[in-house]
Scaffold this motif. Structure first.
Motif, PDB file in Angstrom:
ATOM      1  N   ALA A  37      -5.392  23.946  12.081  1.00  0.00           N
ATOM      2  CA  ALA A  37      -5.667  23.146  13.280  1.00  0.00           C
ATOM      3  C   ALA A  37      -5.621  23.999  14.547  1.00  0.00           C
ATOM      4  CB  ALA A  37      -4.675  21.985  13.373  1.00  0.00           C
ATOM      5  N   ILE A  38      -4.676  24.919  14.620  1.00  0.00           N
ATOM      6  CA  ILE A  38      -4.599  25.817  15.787  1.00  0.00           C
ATOM      7  C   ILE A  38      -5.875  26.640  15.891  1.00  0.00           C
ATOM      8  CG2 ILE A  38      -3.452  27.871  16.736  1.00  0.00           C
ATOM      9  CD1 ILE A  38      -0.792  26.687  15.603  1.00  0.00           C
ATOM     10  N   LEU A  39      -6.290  27.223  14.776  1.00  0.00           N
ATOM     11  CA  LEU A  39      -7.490  28.060  14.798  1.00  0.00           C
ATOM     12  C   LEU A  39      -8.724  27.247  15.187  1.00  0.00           C
ATOM     13  CD1 LEU A  39      -6.771  30.271  11.665  1.00  0.00           C
ATOM     14  CD2 LEU A  39      -6.614  30.947  14.080  1.00  0.00           C
ATOM     15  N   ARG A  40      -8.842  26.031  14.657  1.00  0.00           N
ATOM     16  CA  ARG A  40      -9.964  25.153  15.022  1.00  0.00           C
ATOM     17  C   ARG A  40      -9.921  24.816  16.509  1.00  0.00           C
ATOM     18  NH1 ARG A  40     -14.689  23.359  13.244  1.00  0.00           N
ATOM     19  NH2 ARG A  40     -14.257  21.233  13.853  1.00  0.00           N
ATOM     20  N   ALA A  41      -8.736  24.469  17.004  1.00  0.00           N
ATOM     21  CA  ALA A  41      -8.586  24.111  18.416  1.00  0.00           C
ATOM     22  C   ALA A  41      -8.927  25.277  19.328  1.00  0.00           C
ATOM     23  CB  ALA A  41      -7.168  23.615  18.688  1.00  0.00           C
ATOM     24  N   GLU A  42      -8.736  26.486  18.832  1.00  0.00           N
ATOM     25  CA  GLU A  42      -9.028  27.684  19.623  1.00  0.00           C
ATOM     26  C   GLU A  42     -10.466  28.165  19.445  1.00  0.00           C
ATOM     27  OE1 GLU A  42      -6.982  29.332  21.886  1.00  0.00           O
ATOM     28  OE2 GLU A  42      -5.730  27.540  21.643  1.00  0.00           O
ATOM     29  N   GLY A  43     -11.271  27.388  18.733  1.00  0.00           N
ATOM     30  CA  GLY A  43     -12.698  27.692  18.627  1.00  0.00           C
ATOM     31  C   GLY A  43     -13.112  28.587  17.476  1.00  0.00           C
ATOM     32  N   VAL A  44     -12.215  28.890  16.562  1.00  0.00           N
ATOM     33  CA  VAL A  44     -12.598  29.703  15.402  1.00  0.00           C
ATOM     34  C   VAL A  44     -13.529  28.853  14.535  1.00  0.00           C
ATOM     35  CG1 VAL A  44     -11.763  30.929  13.355  1.00  0.00           C
ATOM     36  CG2 VAL A  44     -10.456  31.035  15.492  1.00  0.00           C
ATOM     37  N   PRO A  45     -14.684  29.393  14.147  1.00  0.00           N
ATOM     38  CA  PRO A  45     -15.666  28.607  13.389  1.00  0.00           C
ATOM     39  C   PRO A  45     -15.272  28.428  11.919  1.00  0.00           C
ATOM     40  CG  PRO A  45     -16.493  30.823  13.694  1.00  0.00           C
ATOM     41  CD  PRO A  45     -15.179  30.735  14.449  1.00  0.00           C
ATOM     42  N   ILE A  46     -14.362  27.504  11.677  1.00  0.00           N
ATOM     43  CA  ILE A  46     -13.917  27.196  10.324  1.00  0.00           C
ATOM     44  C   ILE A  46     -14.059  25.692  10.110  1.00  0.00           C
ATOM     45  CG2 ILE A  46     -12.349  29.161   9.998  1.00  0.00           C
ATOM     46  CD1 ILE A  46     -10.040  27.368  10.954  1.00  0.00           C
ATOM     47  N   GLY A  47     -14.136  25.303   8.858  1.00  0.00           N
ATOM     48  CA  GLY A  47     -14.258  23.891   8.523  1.00  0.00           C
ATOM     49  C   GLY A  47     -13.446  23.565   7.287  1.00  0.00           C
ATOM     50  N   LYS A  48     -13.607  22.349   6.837  1.00  0.00           N
ATOM     51  CA  LYS A  48     -12.849  21.855   5.683  1.00  0.00           C
ATOM     52  C   LYS A  48     -13.060  22.740   4.447  1.00  0.00           C
ATOM     53  CE  LYS A  48     -12.230  17.628   2.968  1.00  0.00           C
ATOM     54  NZ  LYS A  48     -12.720  16.260   2.787  1.00  0.00           N
TER      55      LYS A  48
END
Length: 184
Positions: free
Chosen positions: A151-162
């Protein structure tokens, strides 16, 4: 047929750290990669770096508590928890994986029902058996910290998904993962 303790603990932990390695590797190409280790979801939450070290320490502690003090592995190793870069965090995952891989199914055989006593971070003593420590404390806590790291990485804009999150778990089931990961 019951599932062996090794499968519900070590294999889950290995999948979790495989997932973390993948997520952190993708984060390395982020324009904010230098600040990601200190990123957090909320001011009162620990940063990404501590999410990773907590997951590592919990996997070690739960495993060694179930193994017991008389196992061939001795006491759980104590690591400094000084990781401050993505490279450090990937190395921490590597070290954790190597340690977990040293635990064999035979090491945990018969430990499901053995009495285990552990002290929580707040000083409270908890008594359970190997299965309880694993399924009630170890696995849920490791998964919590892995999920928060995602969640931190997603919130920081790292292009990752489920699919990036689930890939390490699906791969552990000997399921062929297509090029580019799992899409859901």
């Amino acid at each position: 047929m019951p599932i062996a303790l090794h499968s519900i603990s070590i294999q889950m932990y290995l999948s979790a750290f495989s997932t973390l390695q993948h997520l952190l590797a993708k984060a390395q190409s982020s324009p904010t990669s230098d600040t990601l280790p200190q990123a957090r979801l909320a001011p009162d939450m620990i940063p990404l770096s501590k999410q990773i070290t907590k997951a590592s320490n919990i996997a070690k502690a739960a495993t060694y508590q179930v193994l017991g003090p008389d196992s061939r592995h001795g006491p759980a190793p104590v690591w400094a928890d000084e990781e401050s870069t993505l490279e450090d965090l990937i190395a921490r995952c590597d070290k954790t994986i190597a340690l977990l891989k040293s635990i064999t199914p035979e090491d945990l055989e018969g430990k499901e029902d053995e009495n285990v006593e552990t002290v929580l971070g707040n000083g409270k003593v908890v008594r359970s058996d190997g299965k309880g420590i694993t399924l009630g404390m170890g696995v849920p806590n490791v998964m919590f910290h892995v999920g928060i790291a995602y969640a931190i990485l997603r919130a920081e804009g790292v292009p990752i998904g489920k699919g990036d999150y689930l890939g390490g778990f699906v791969g552990a089931l000997n399921v062929e993962v297509p090029e580019g990961g799992v899409k859901y």
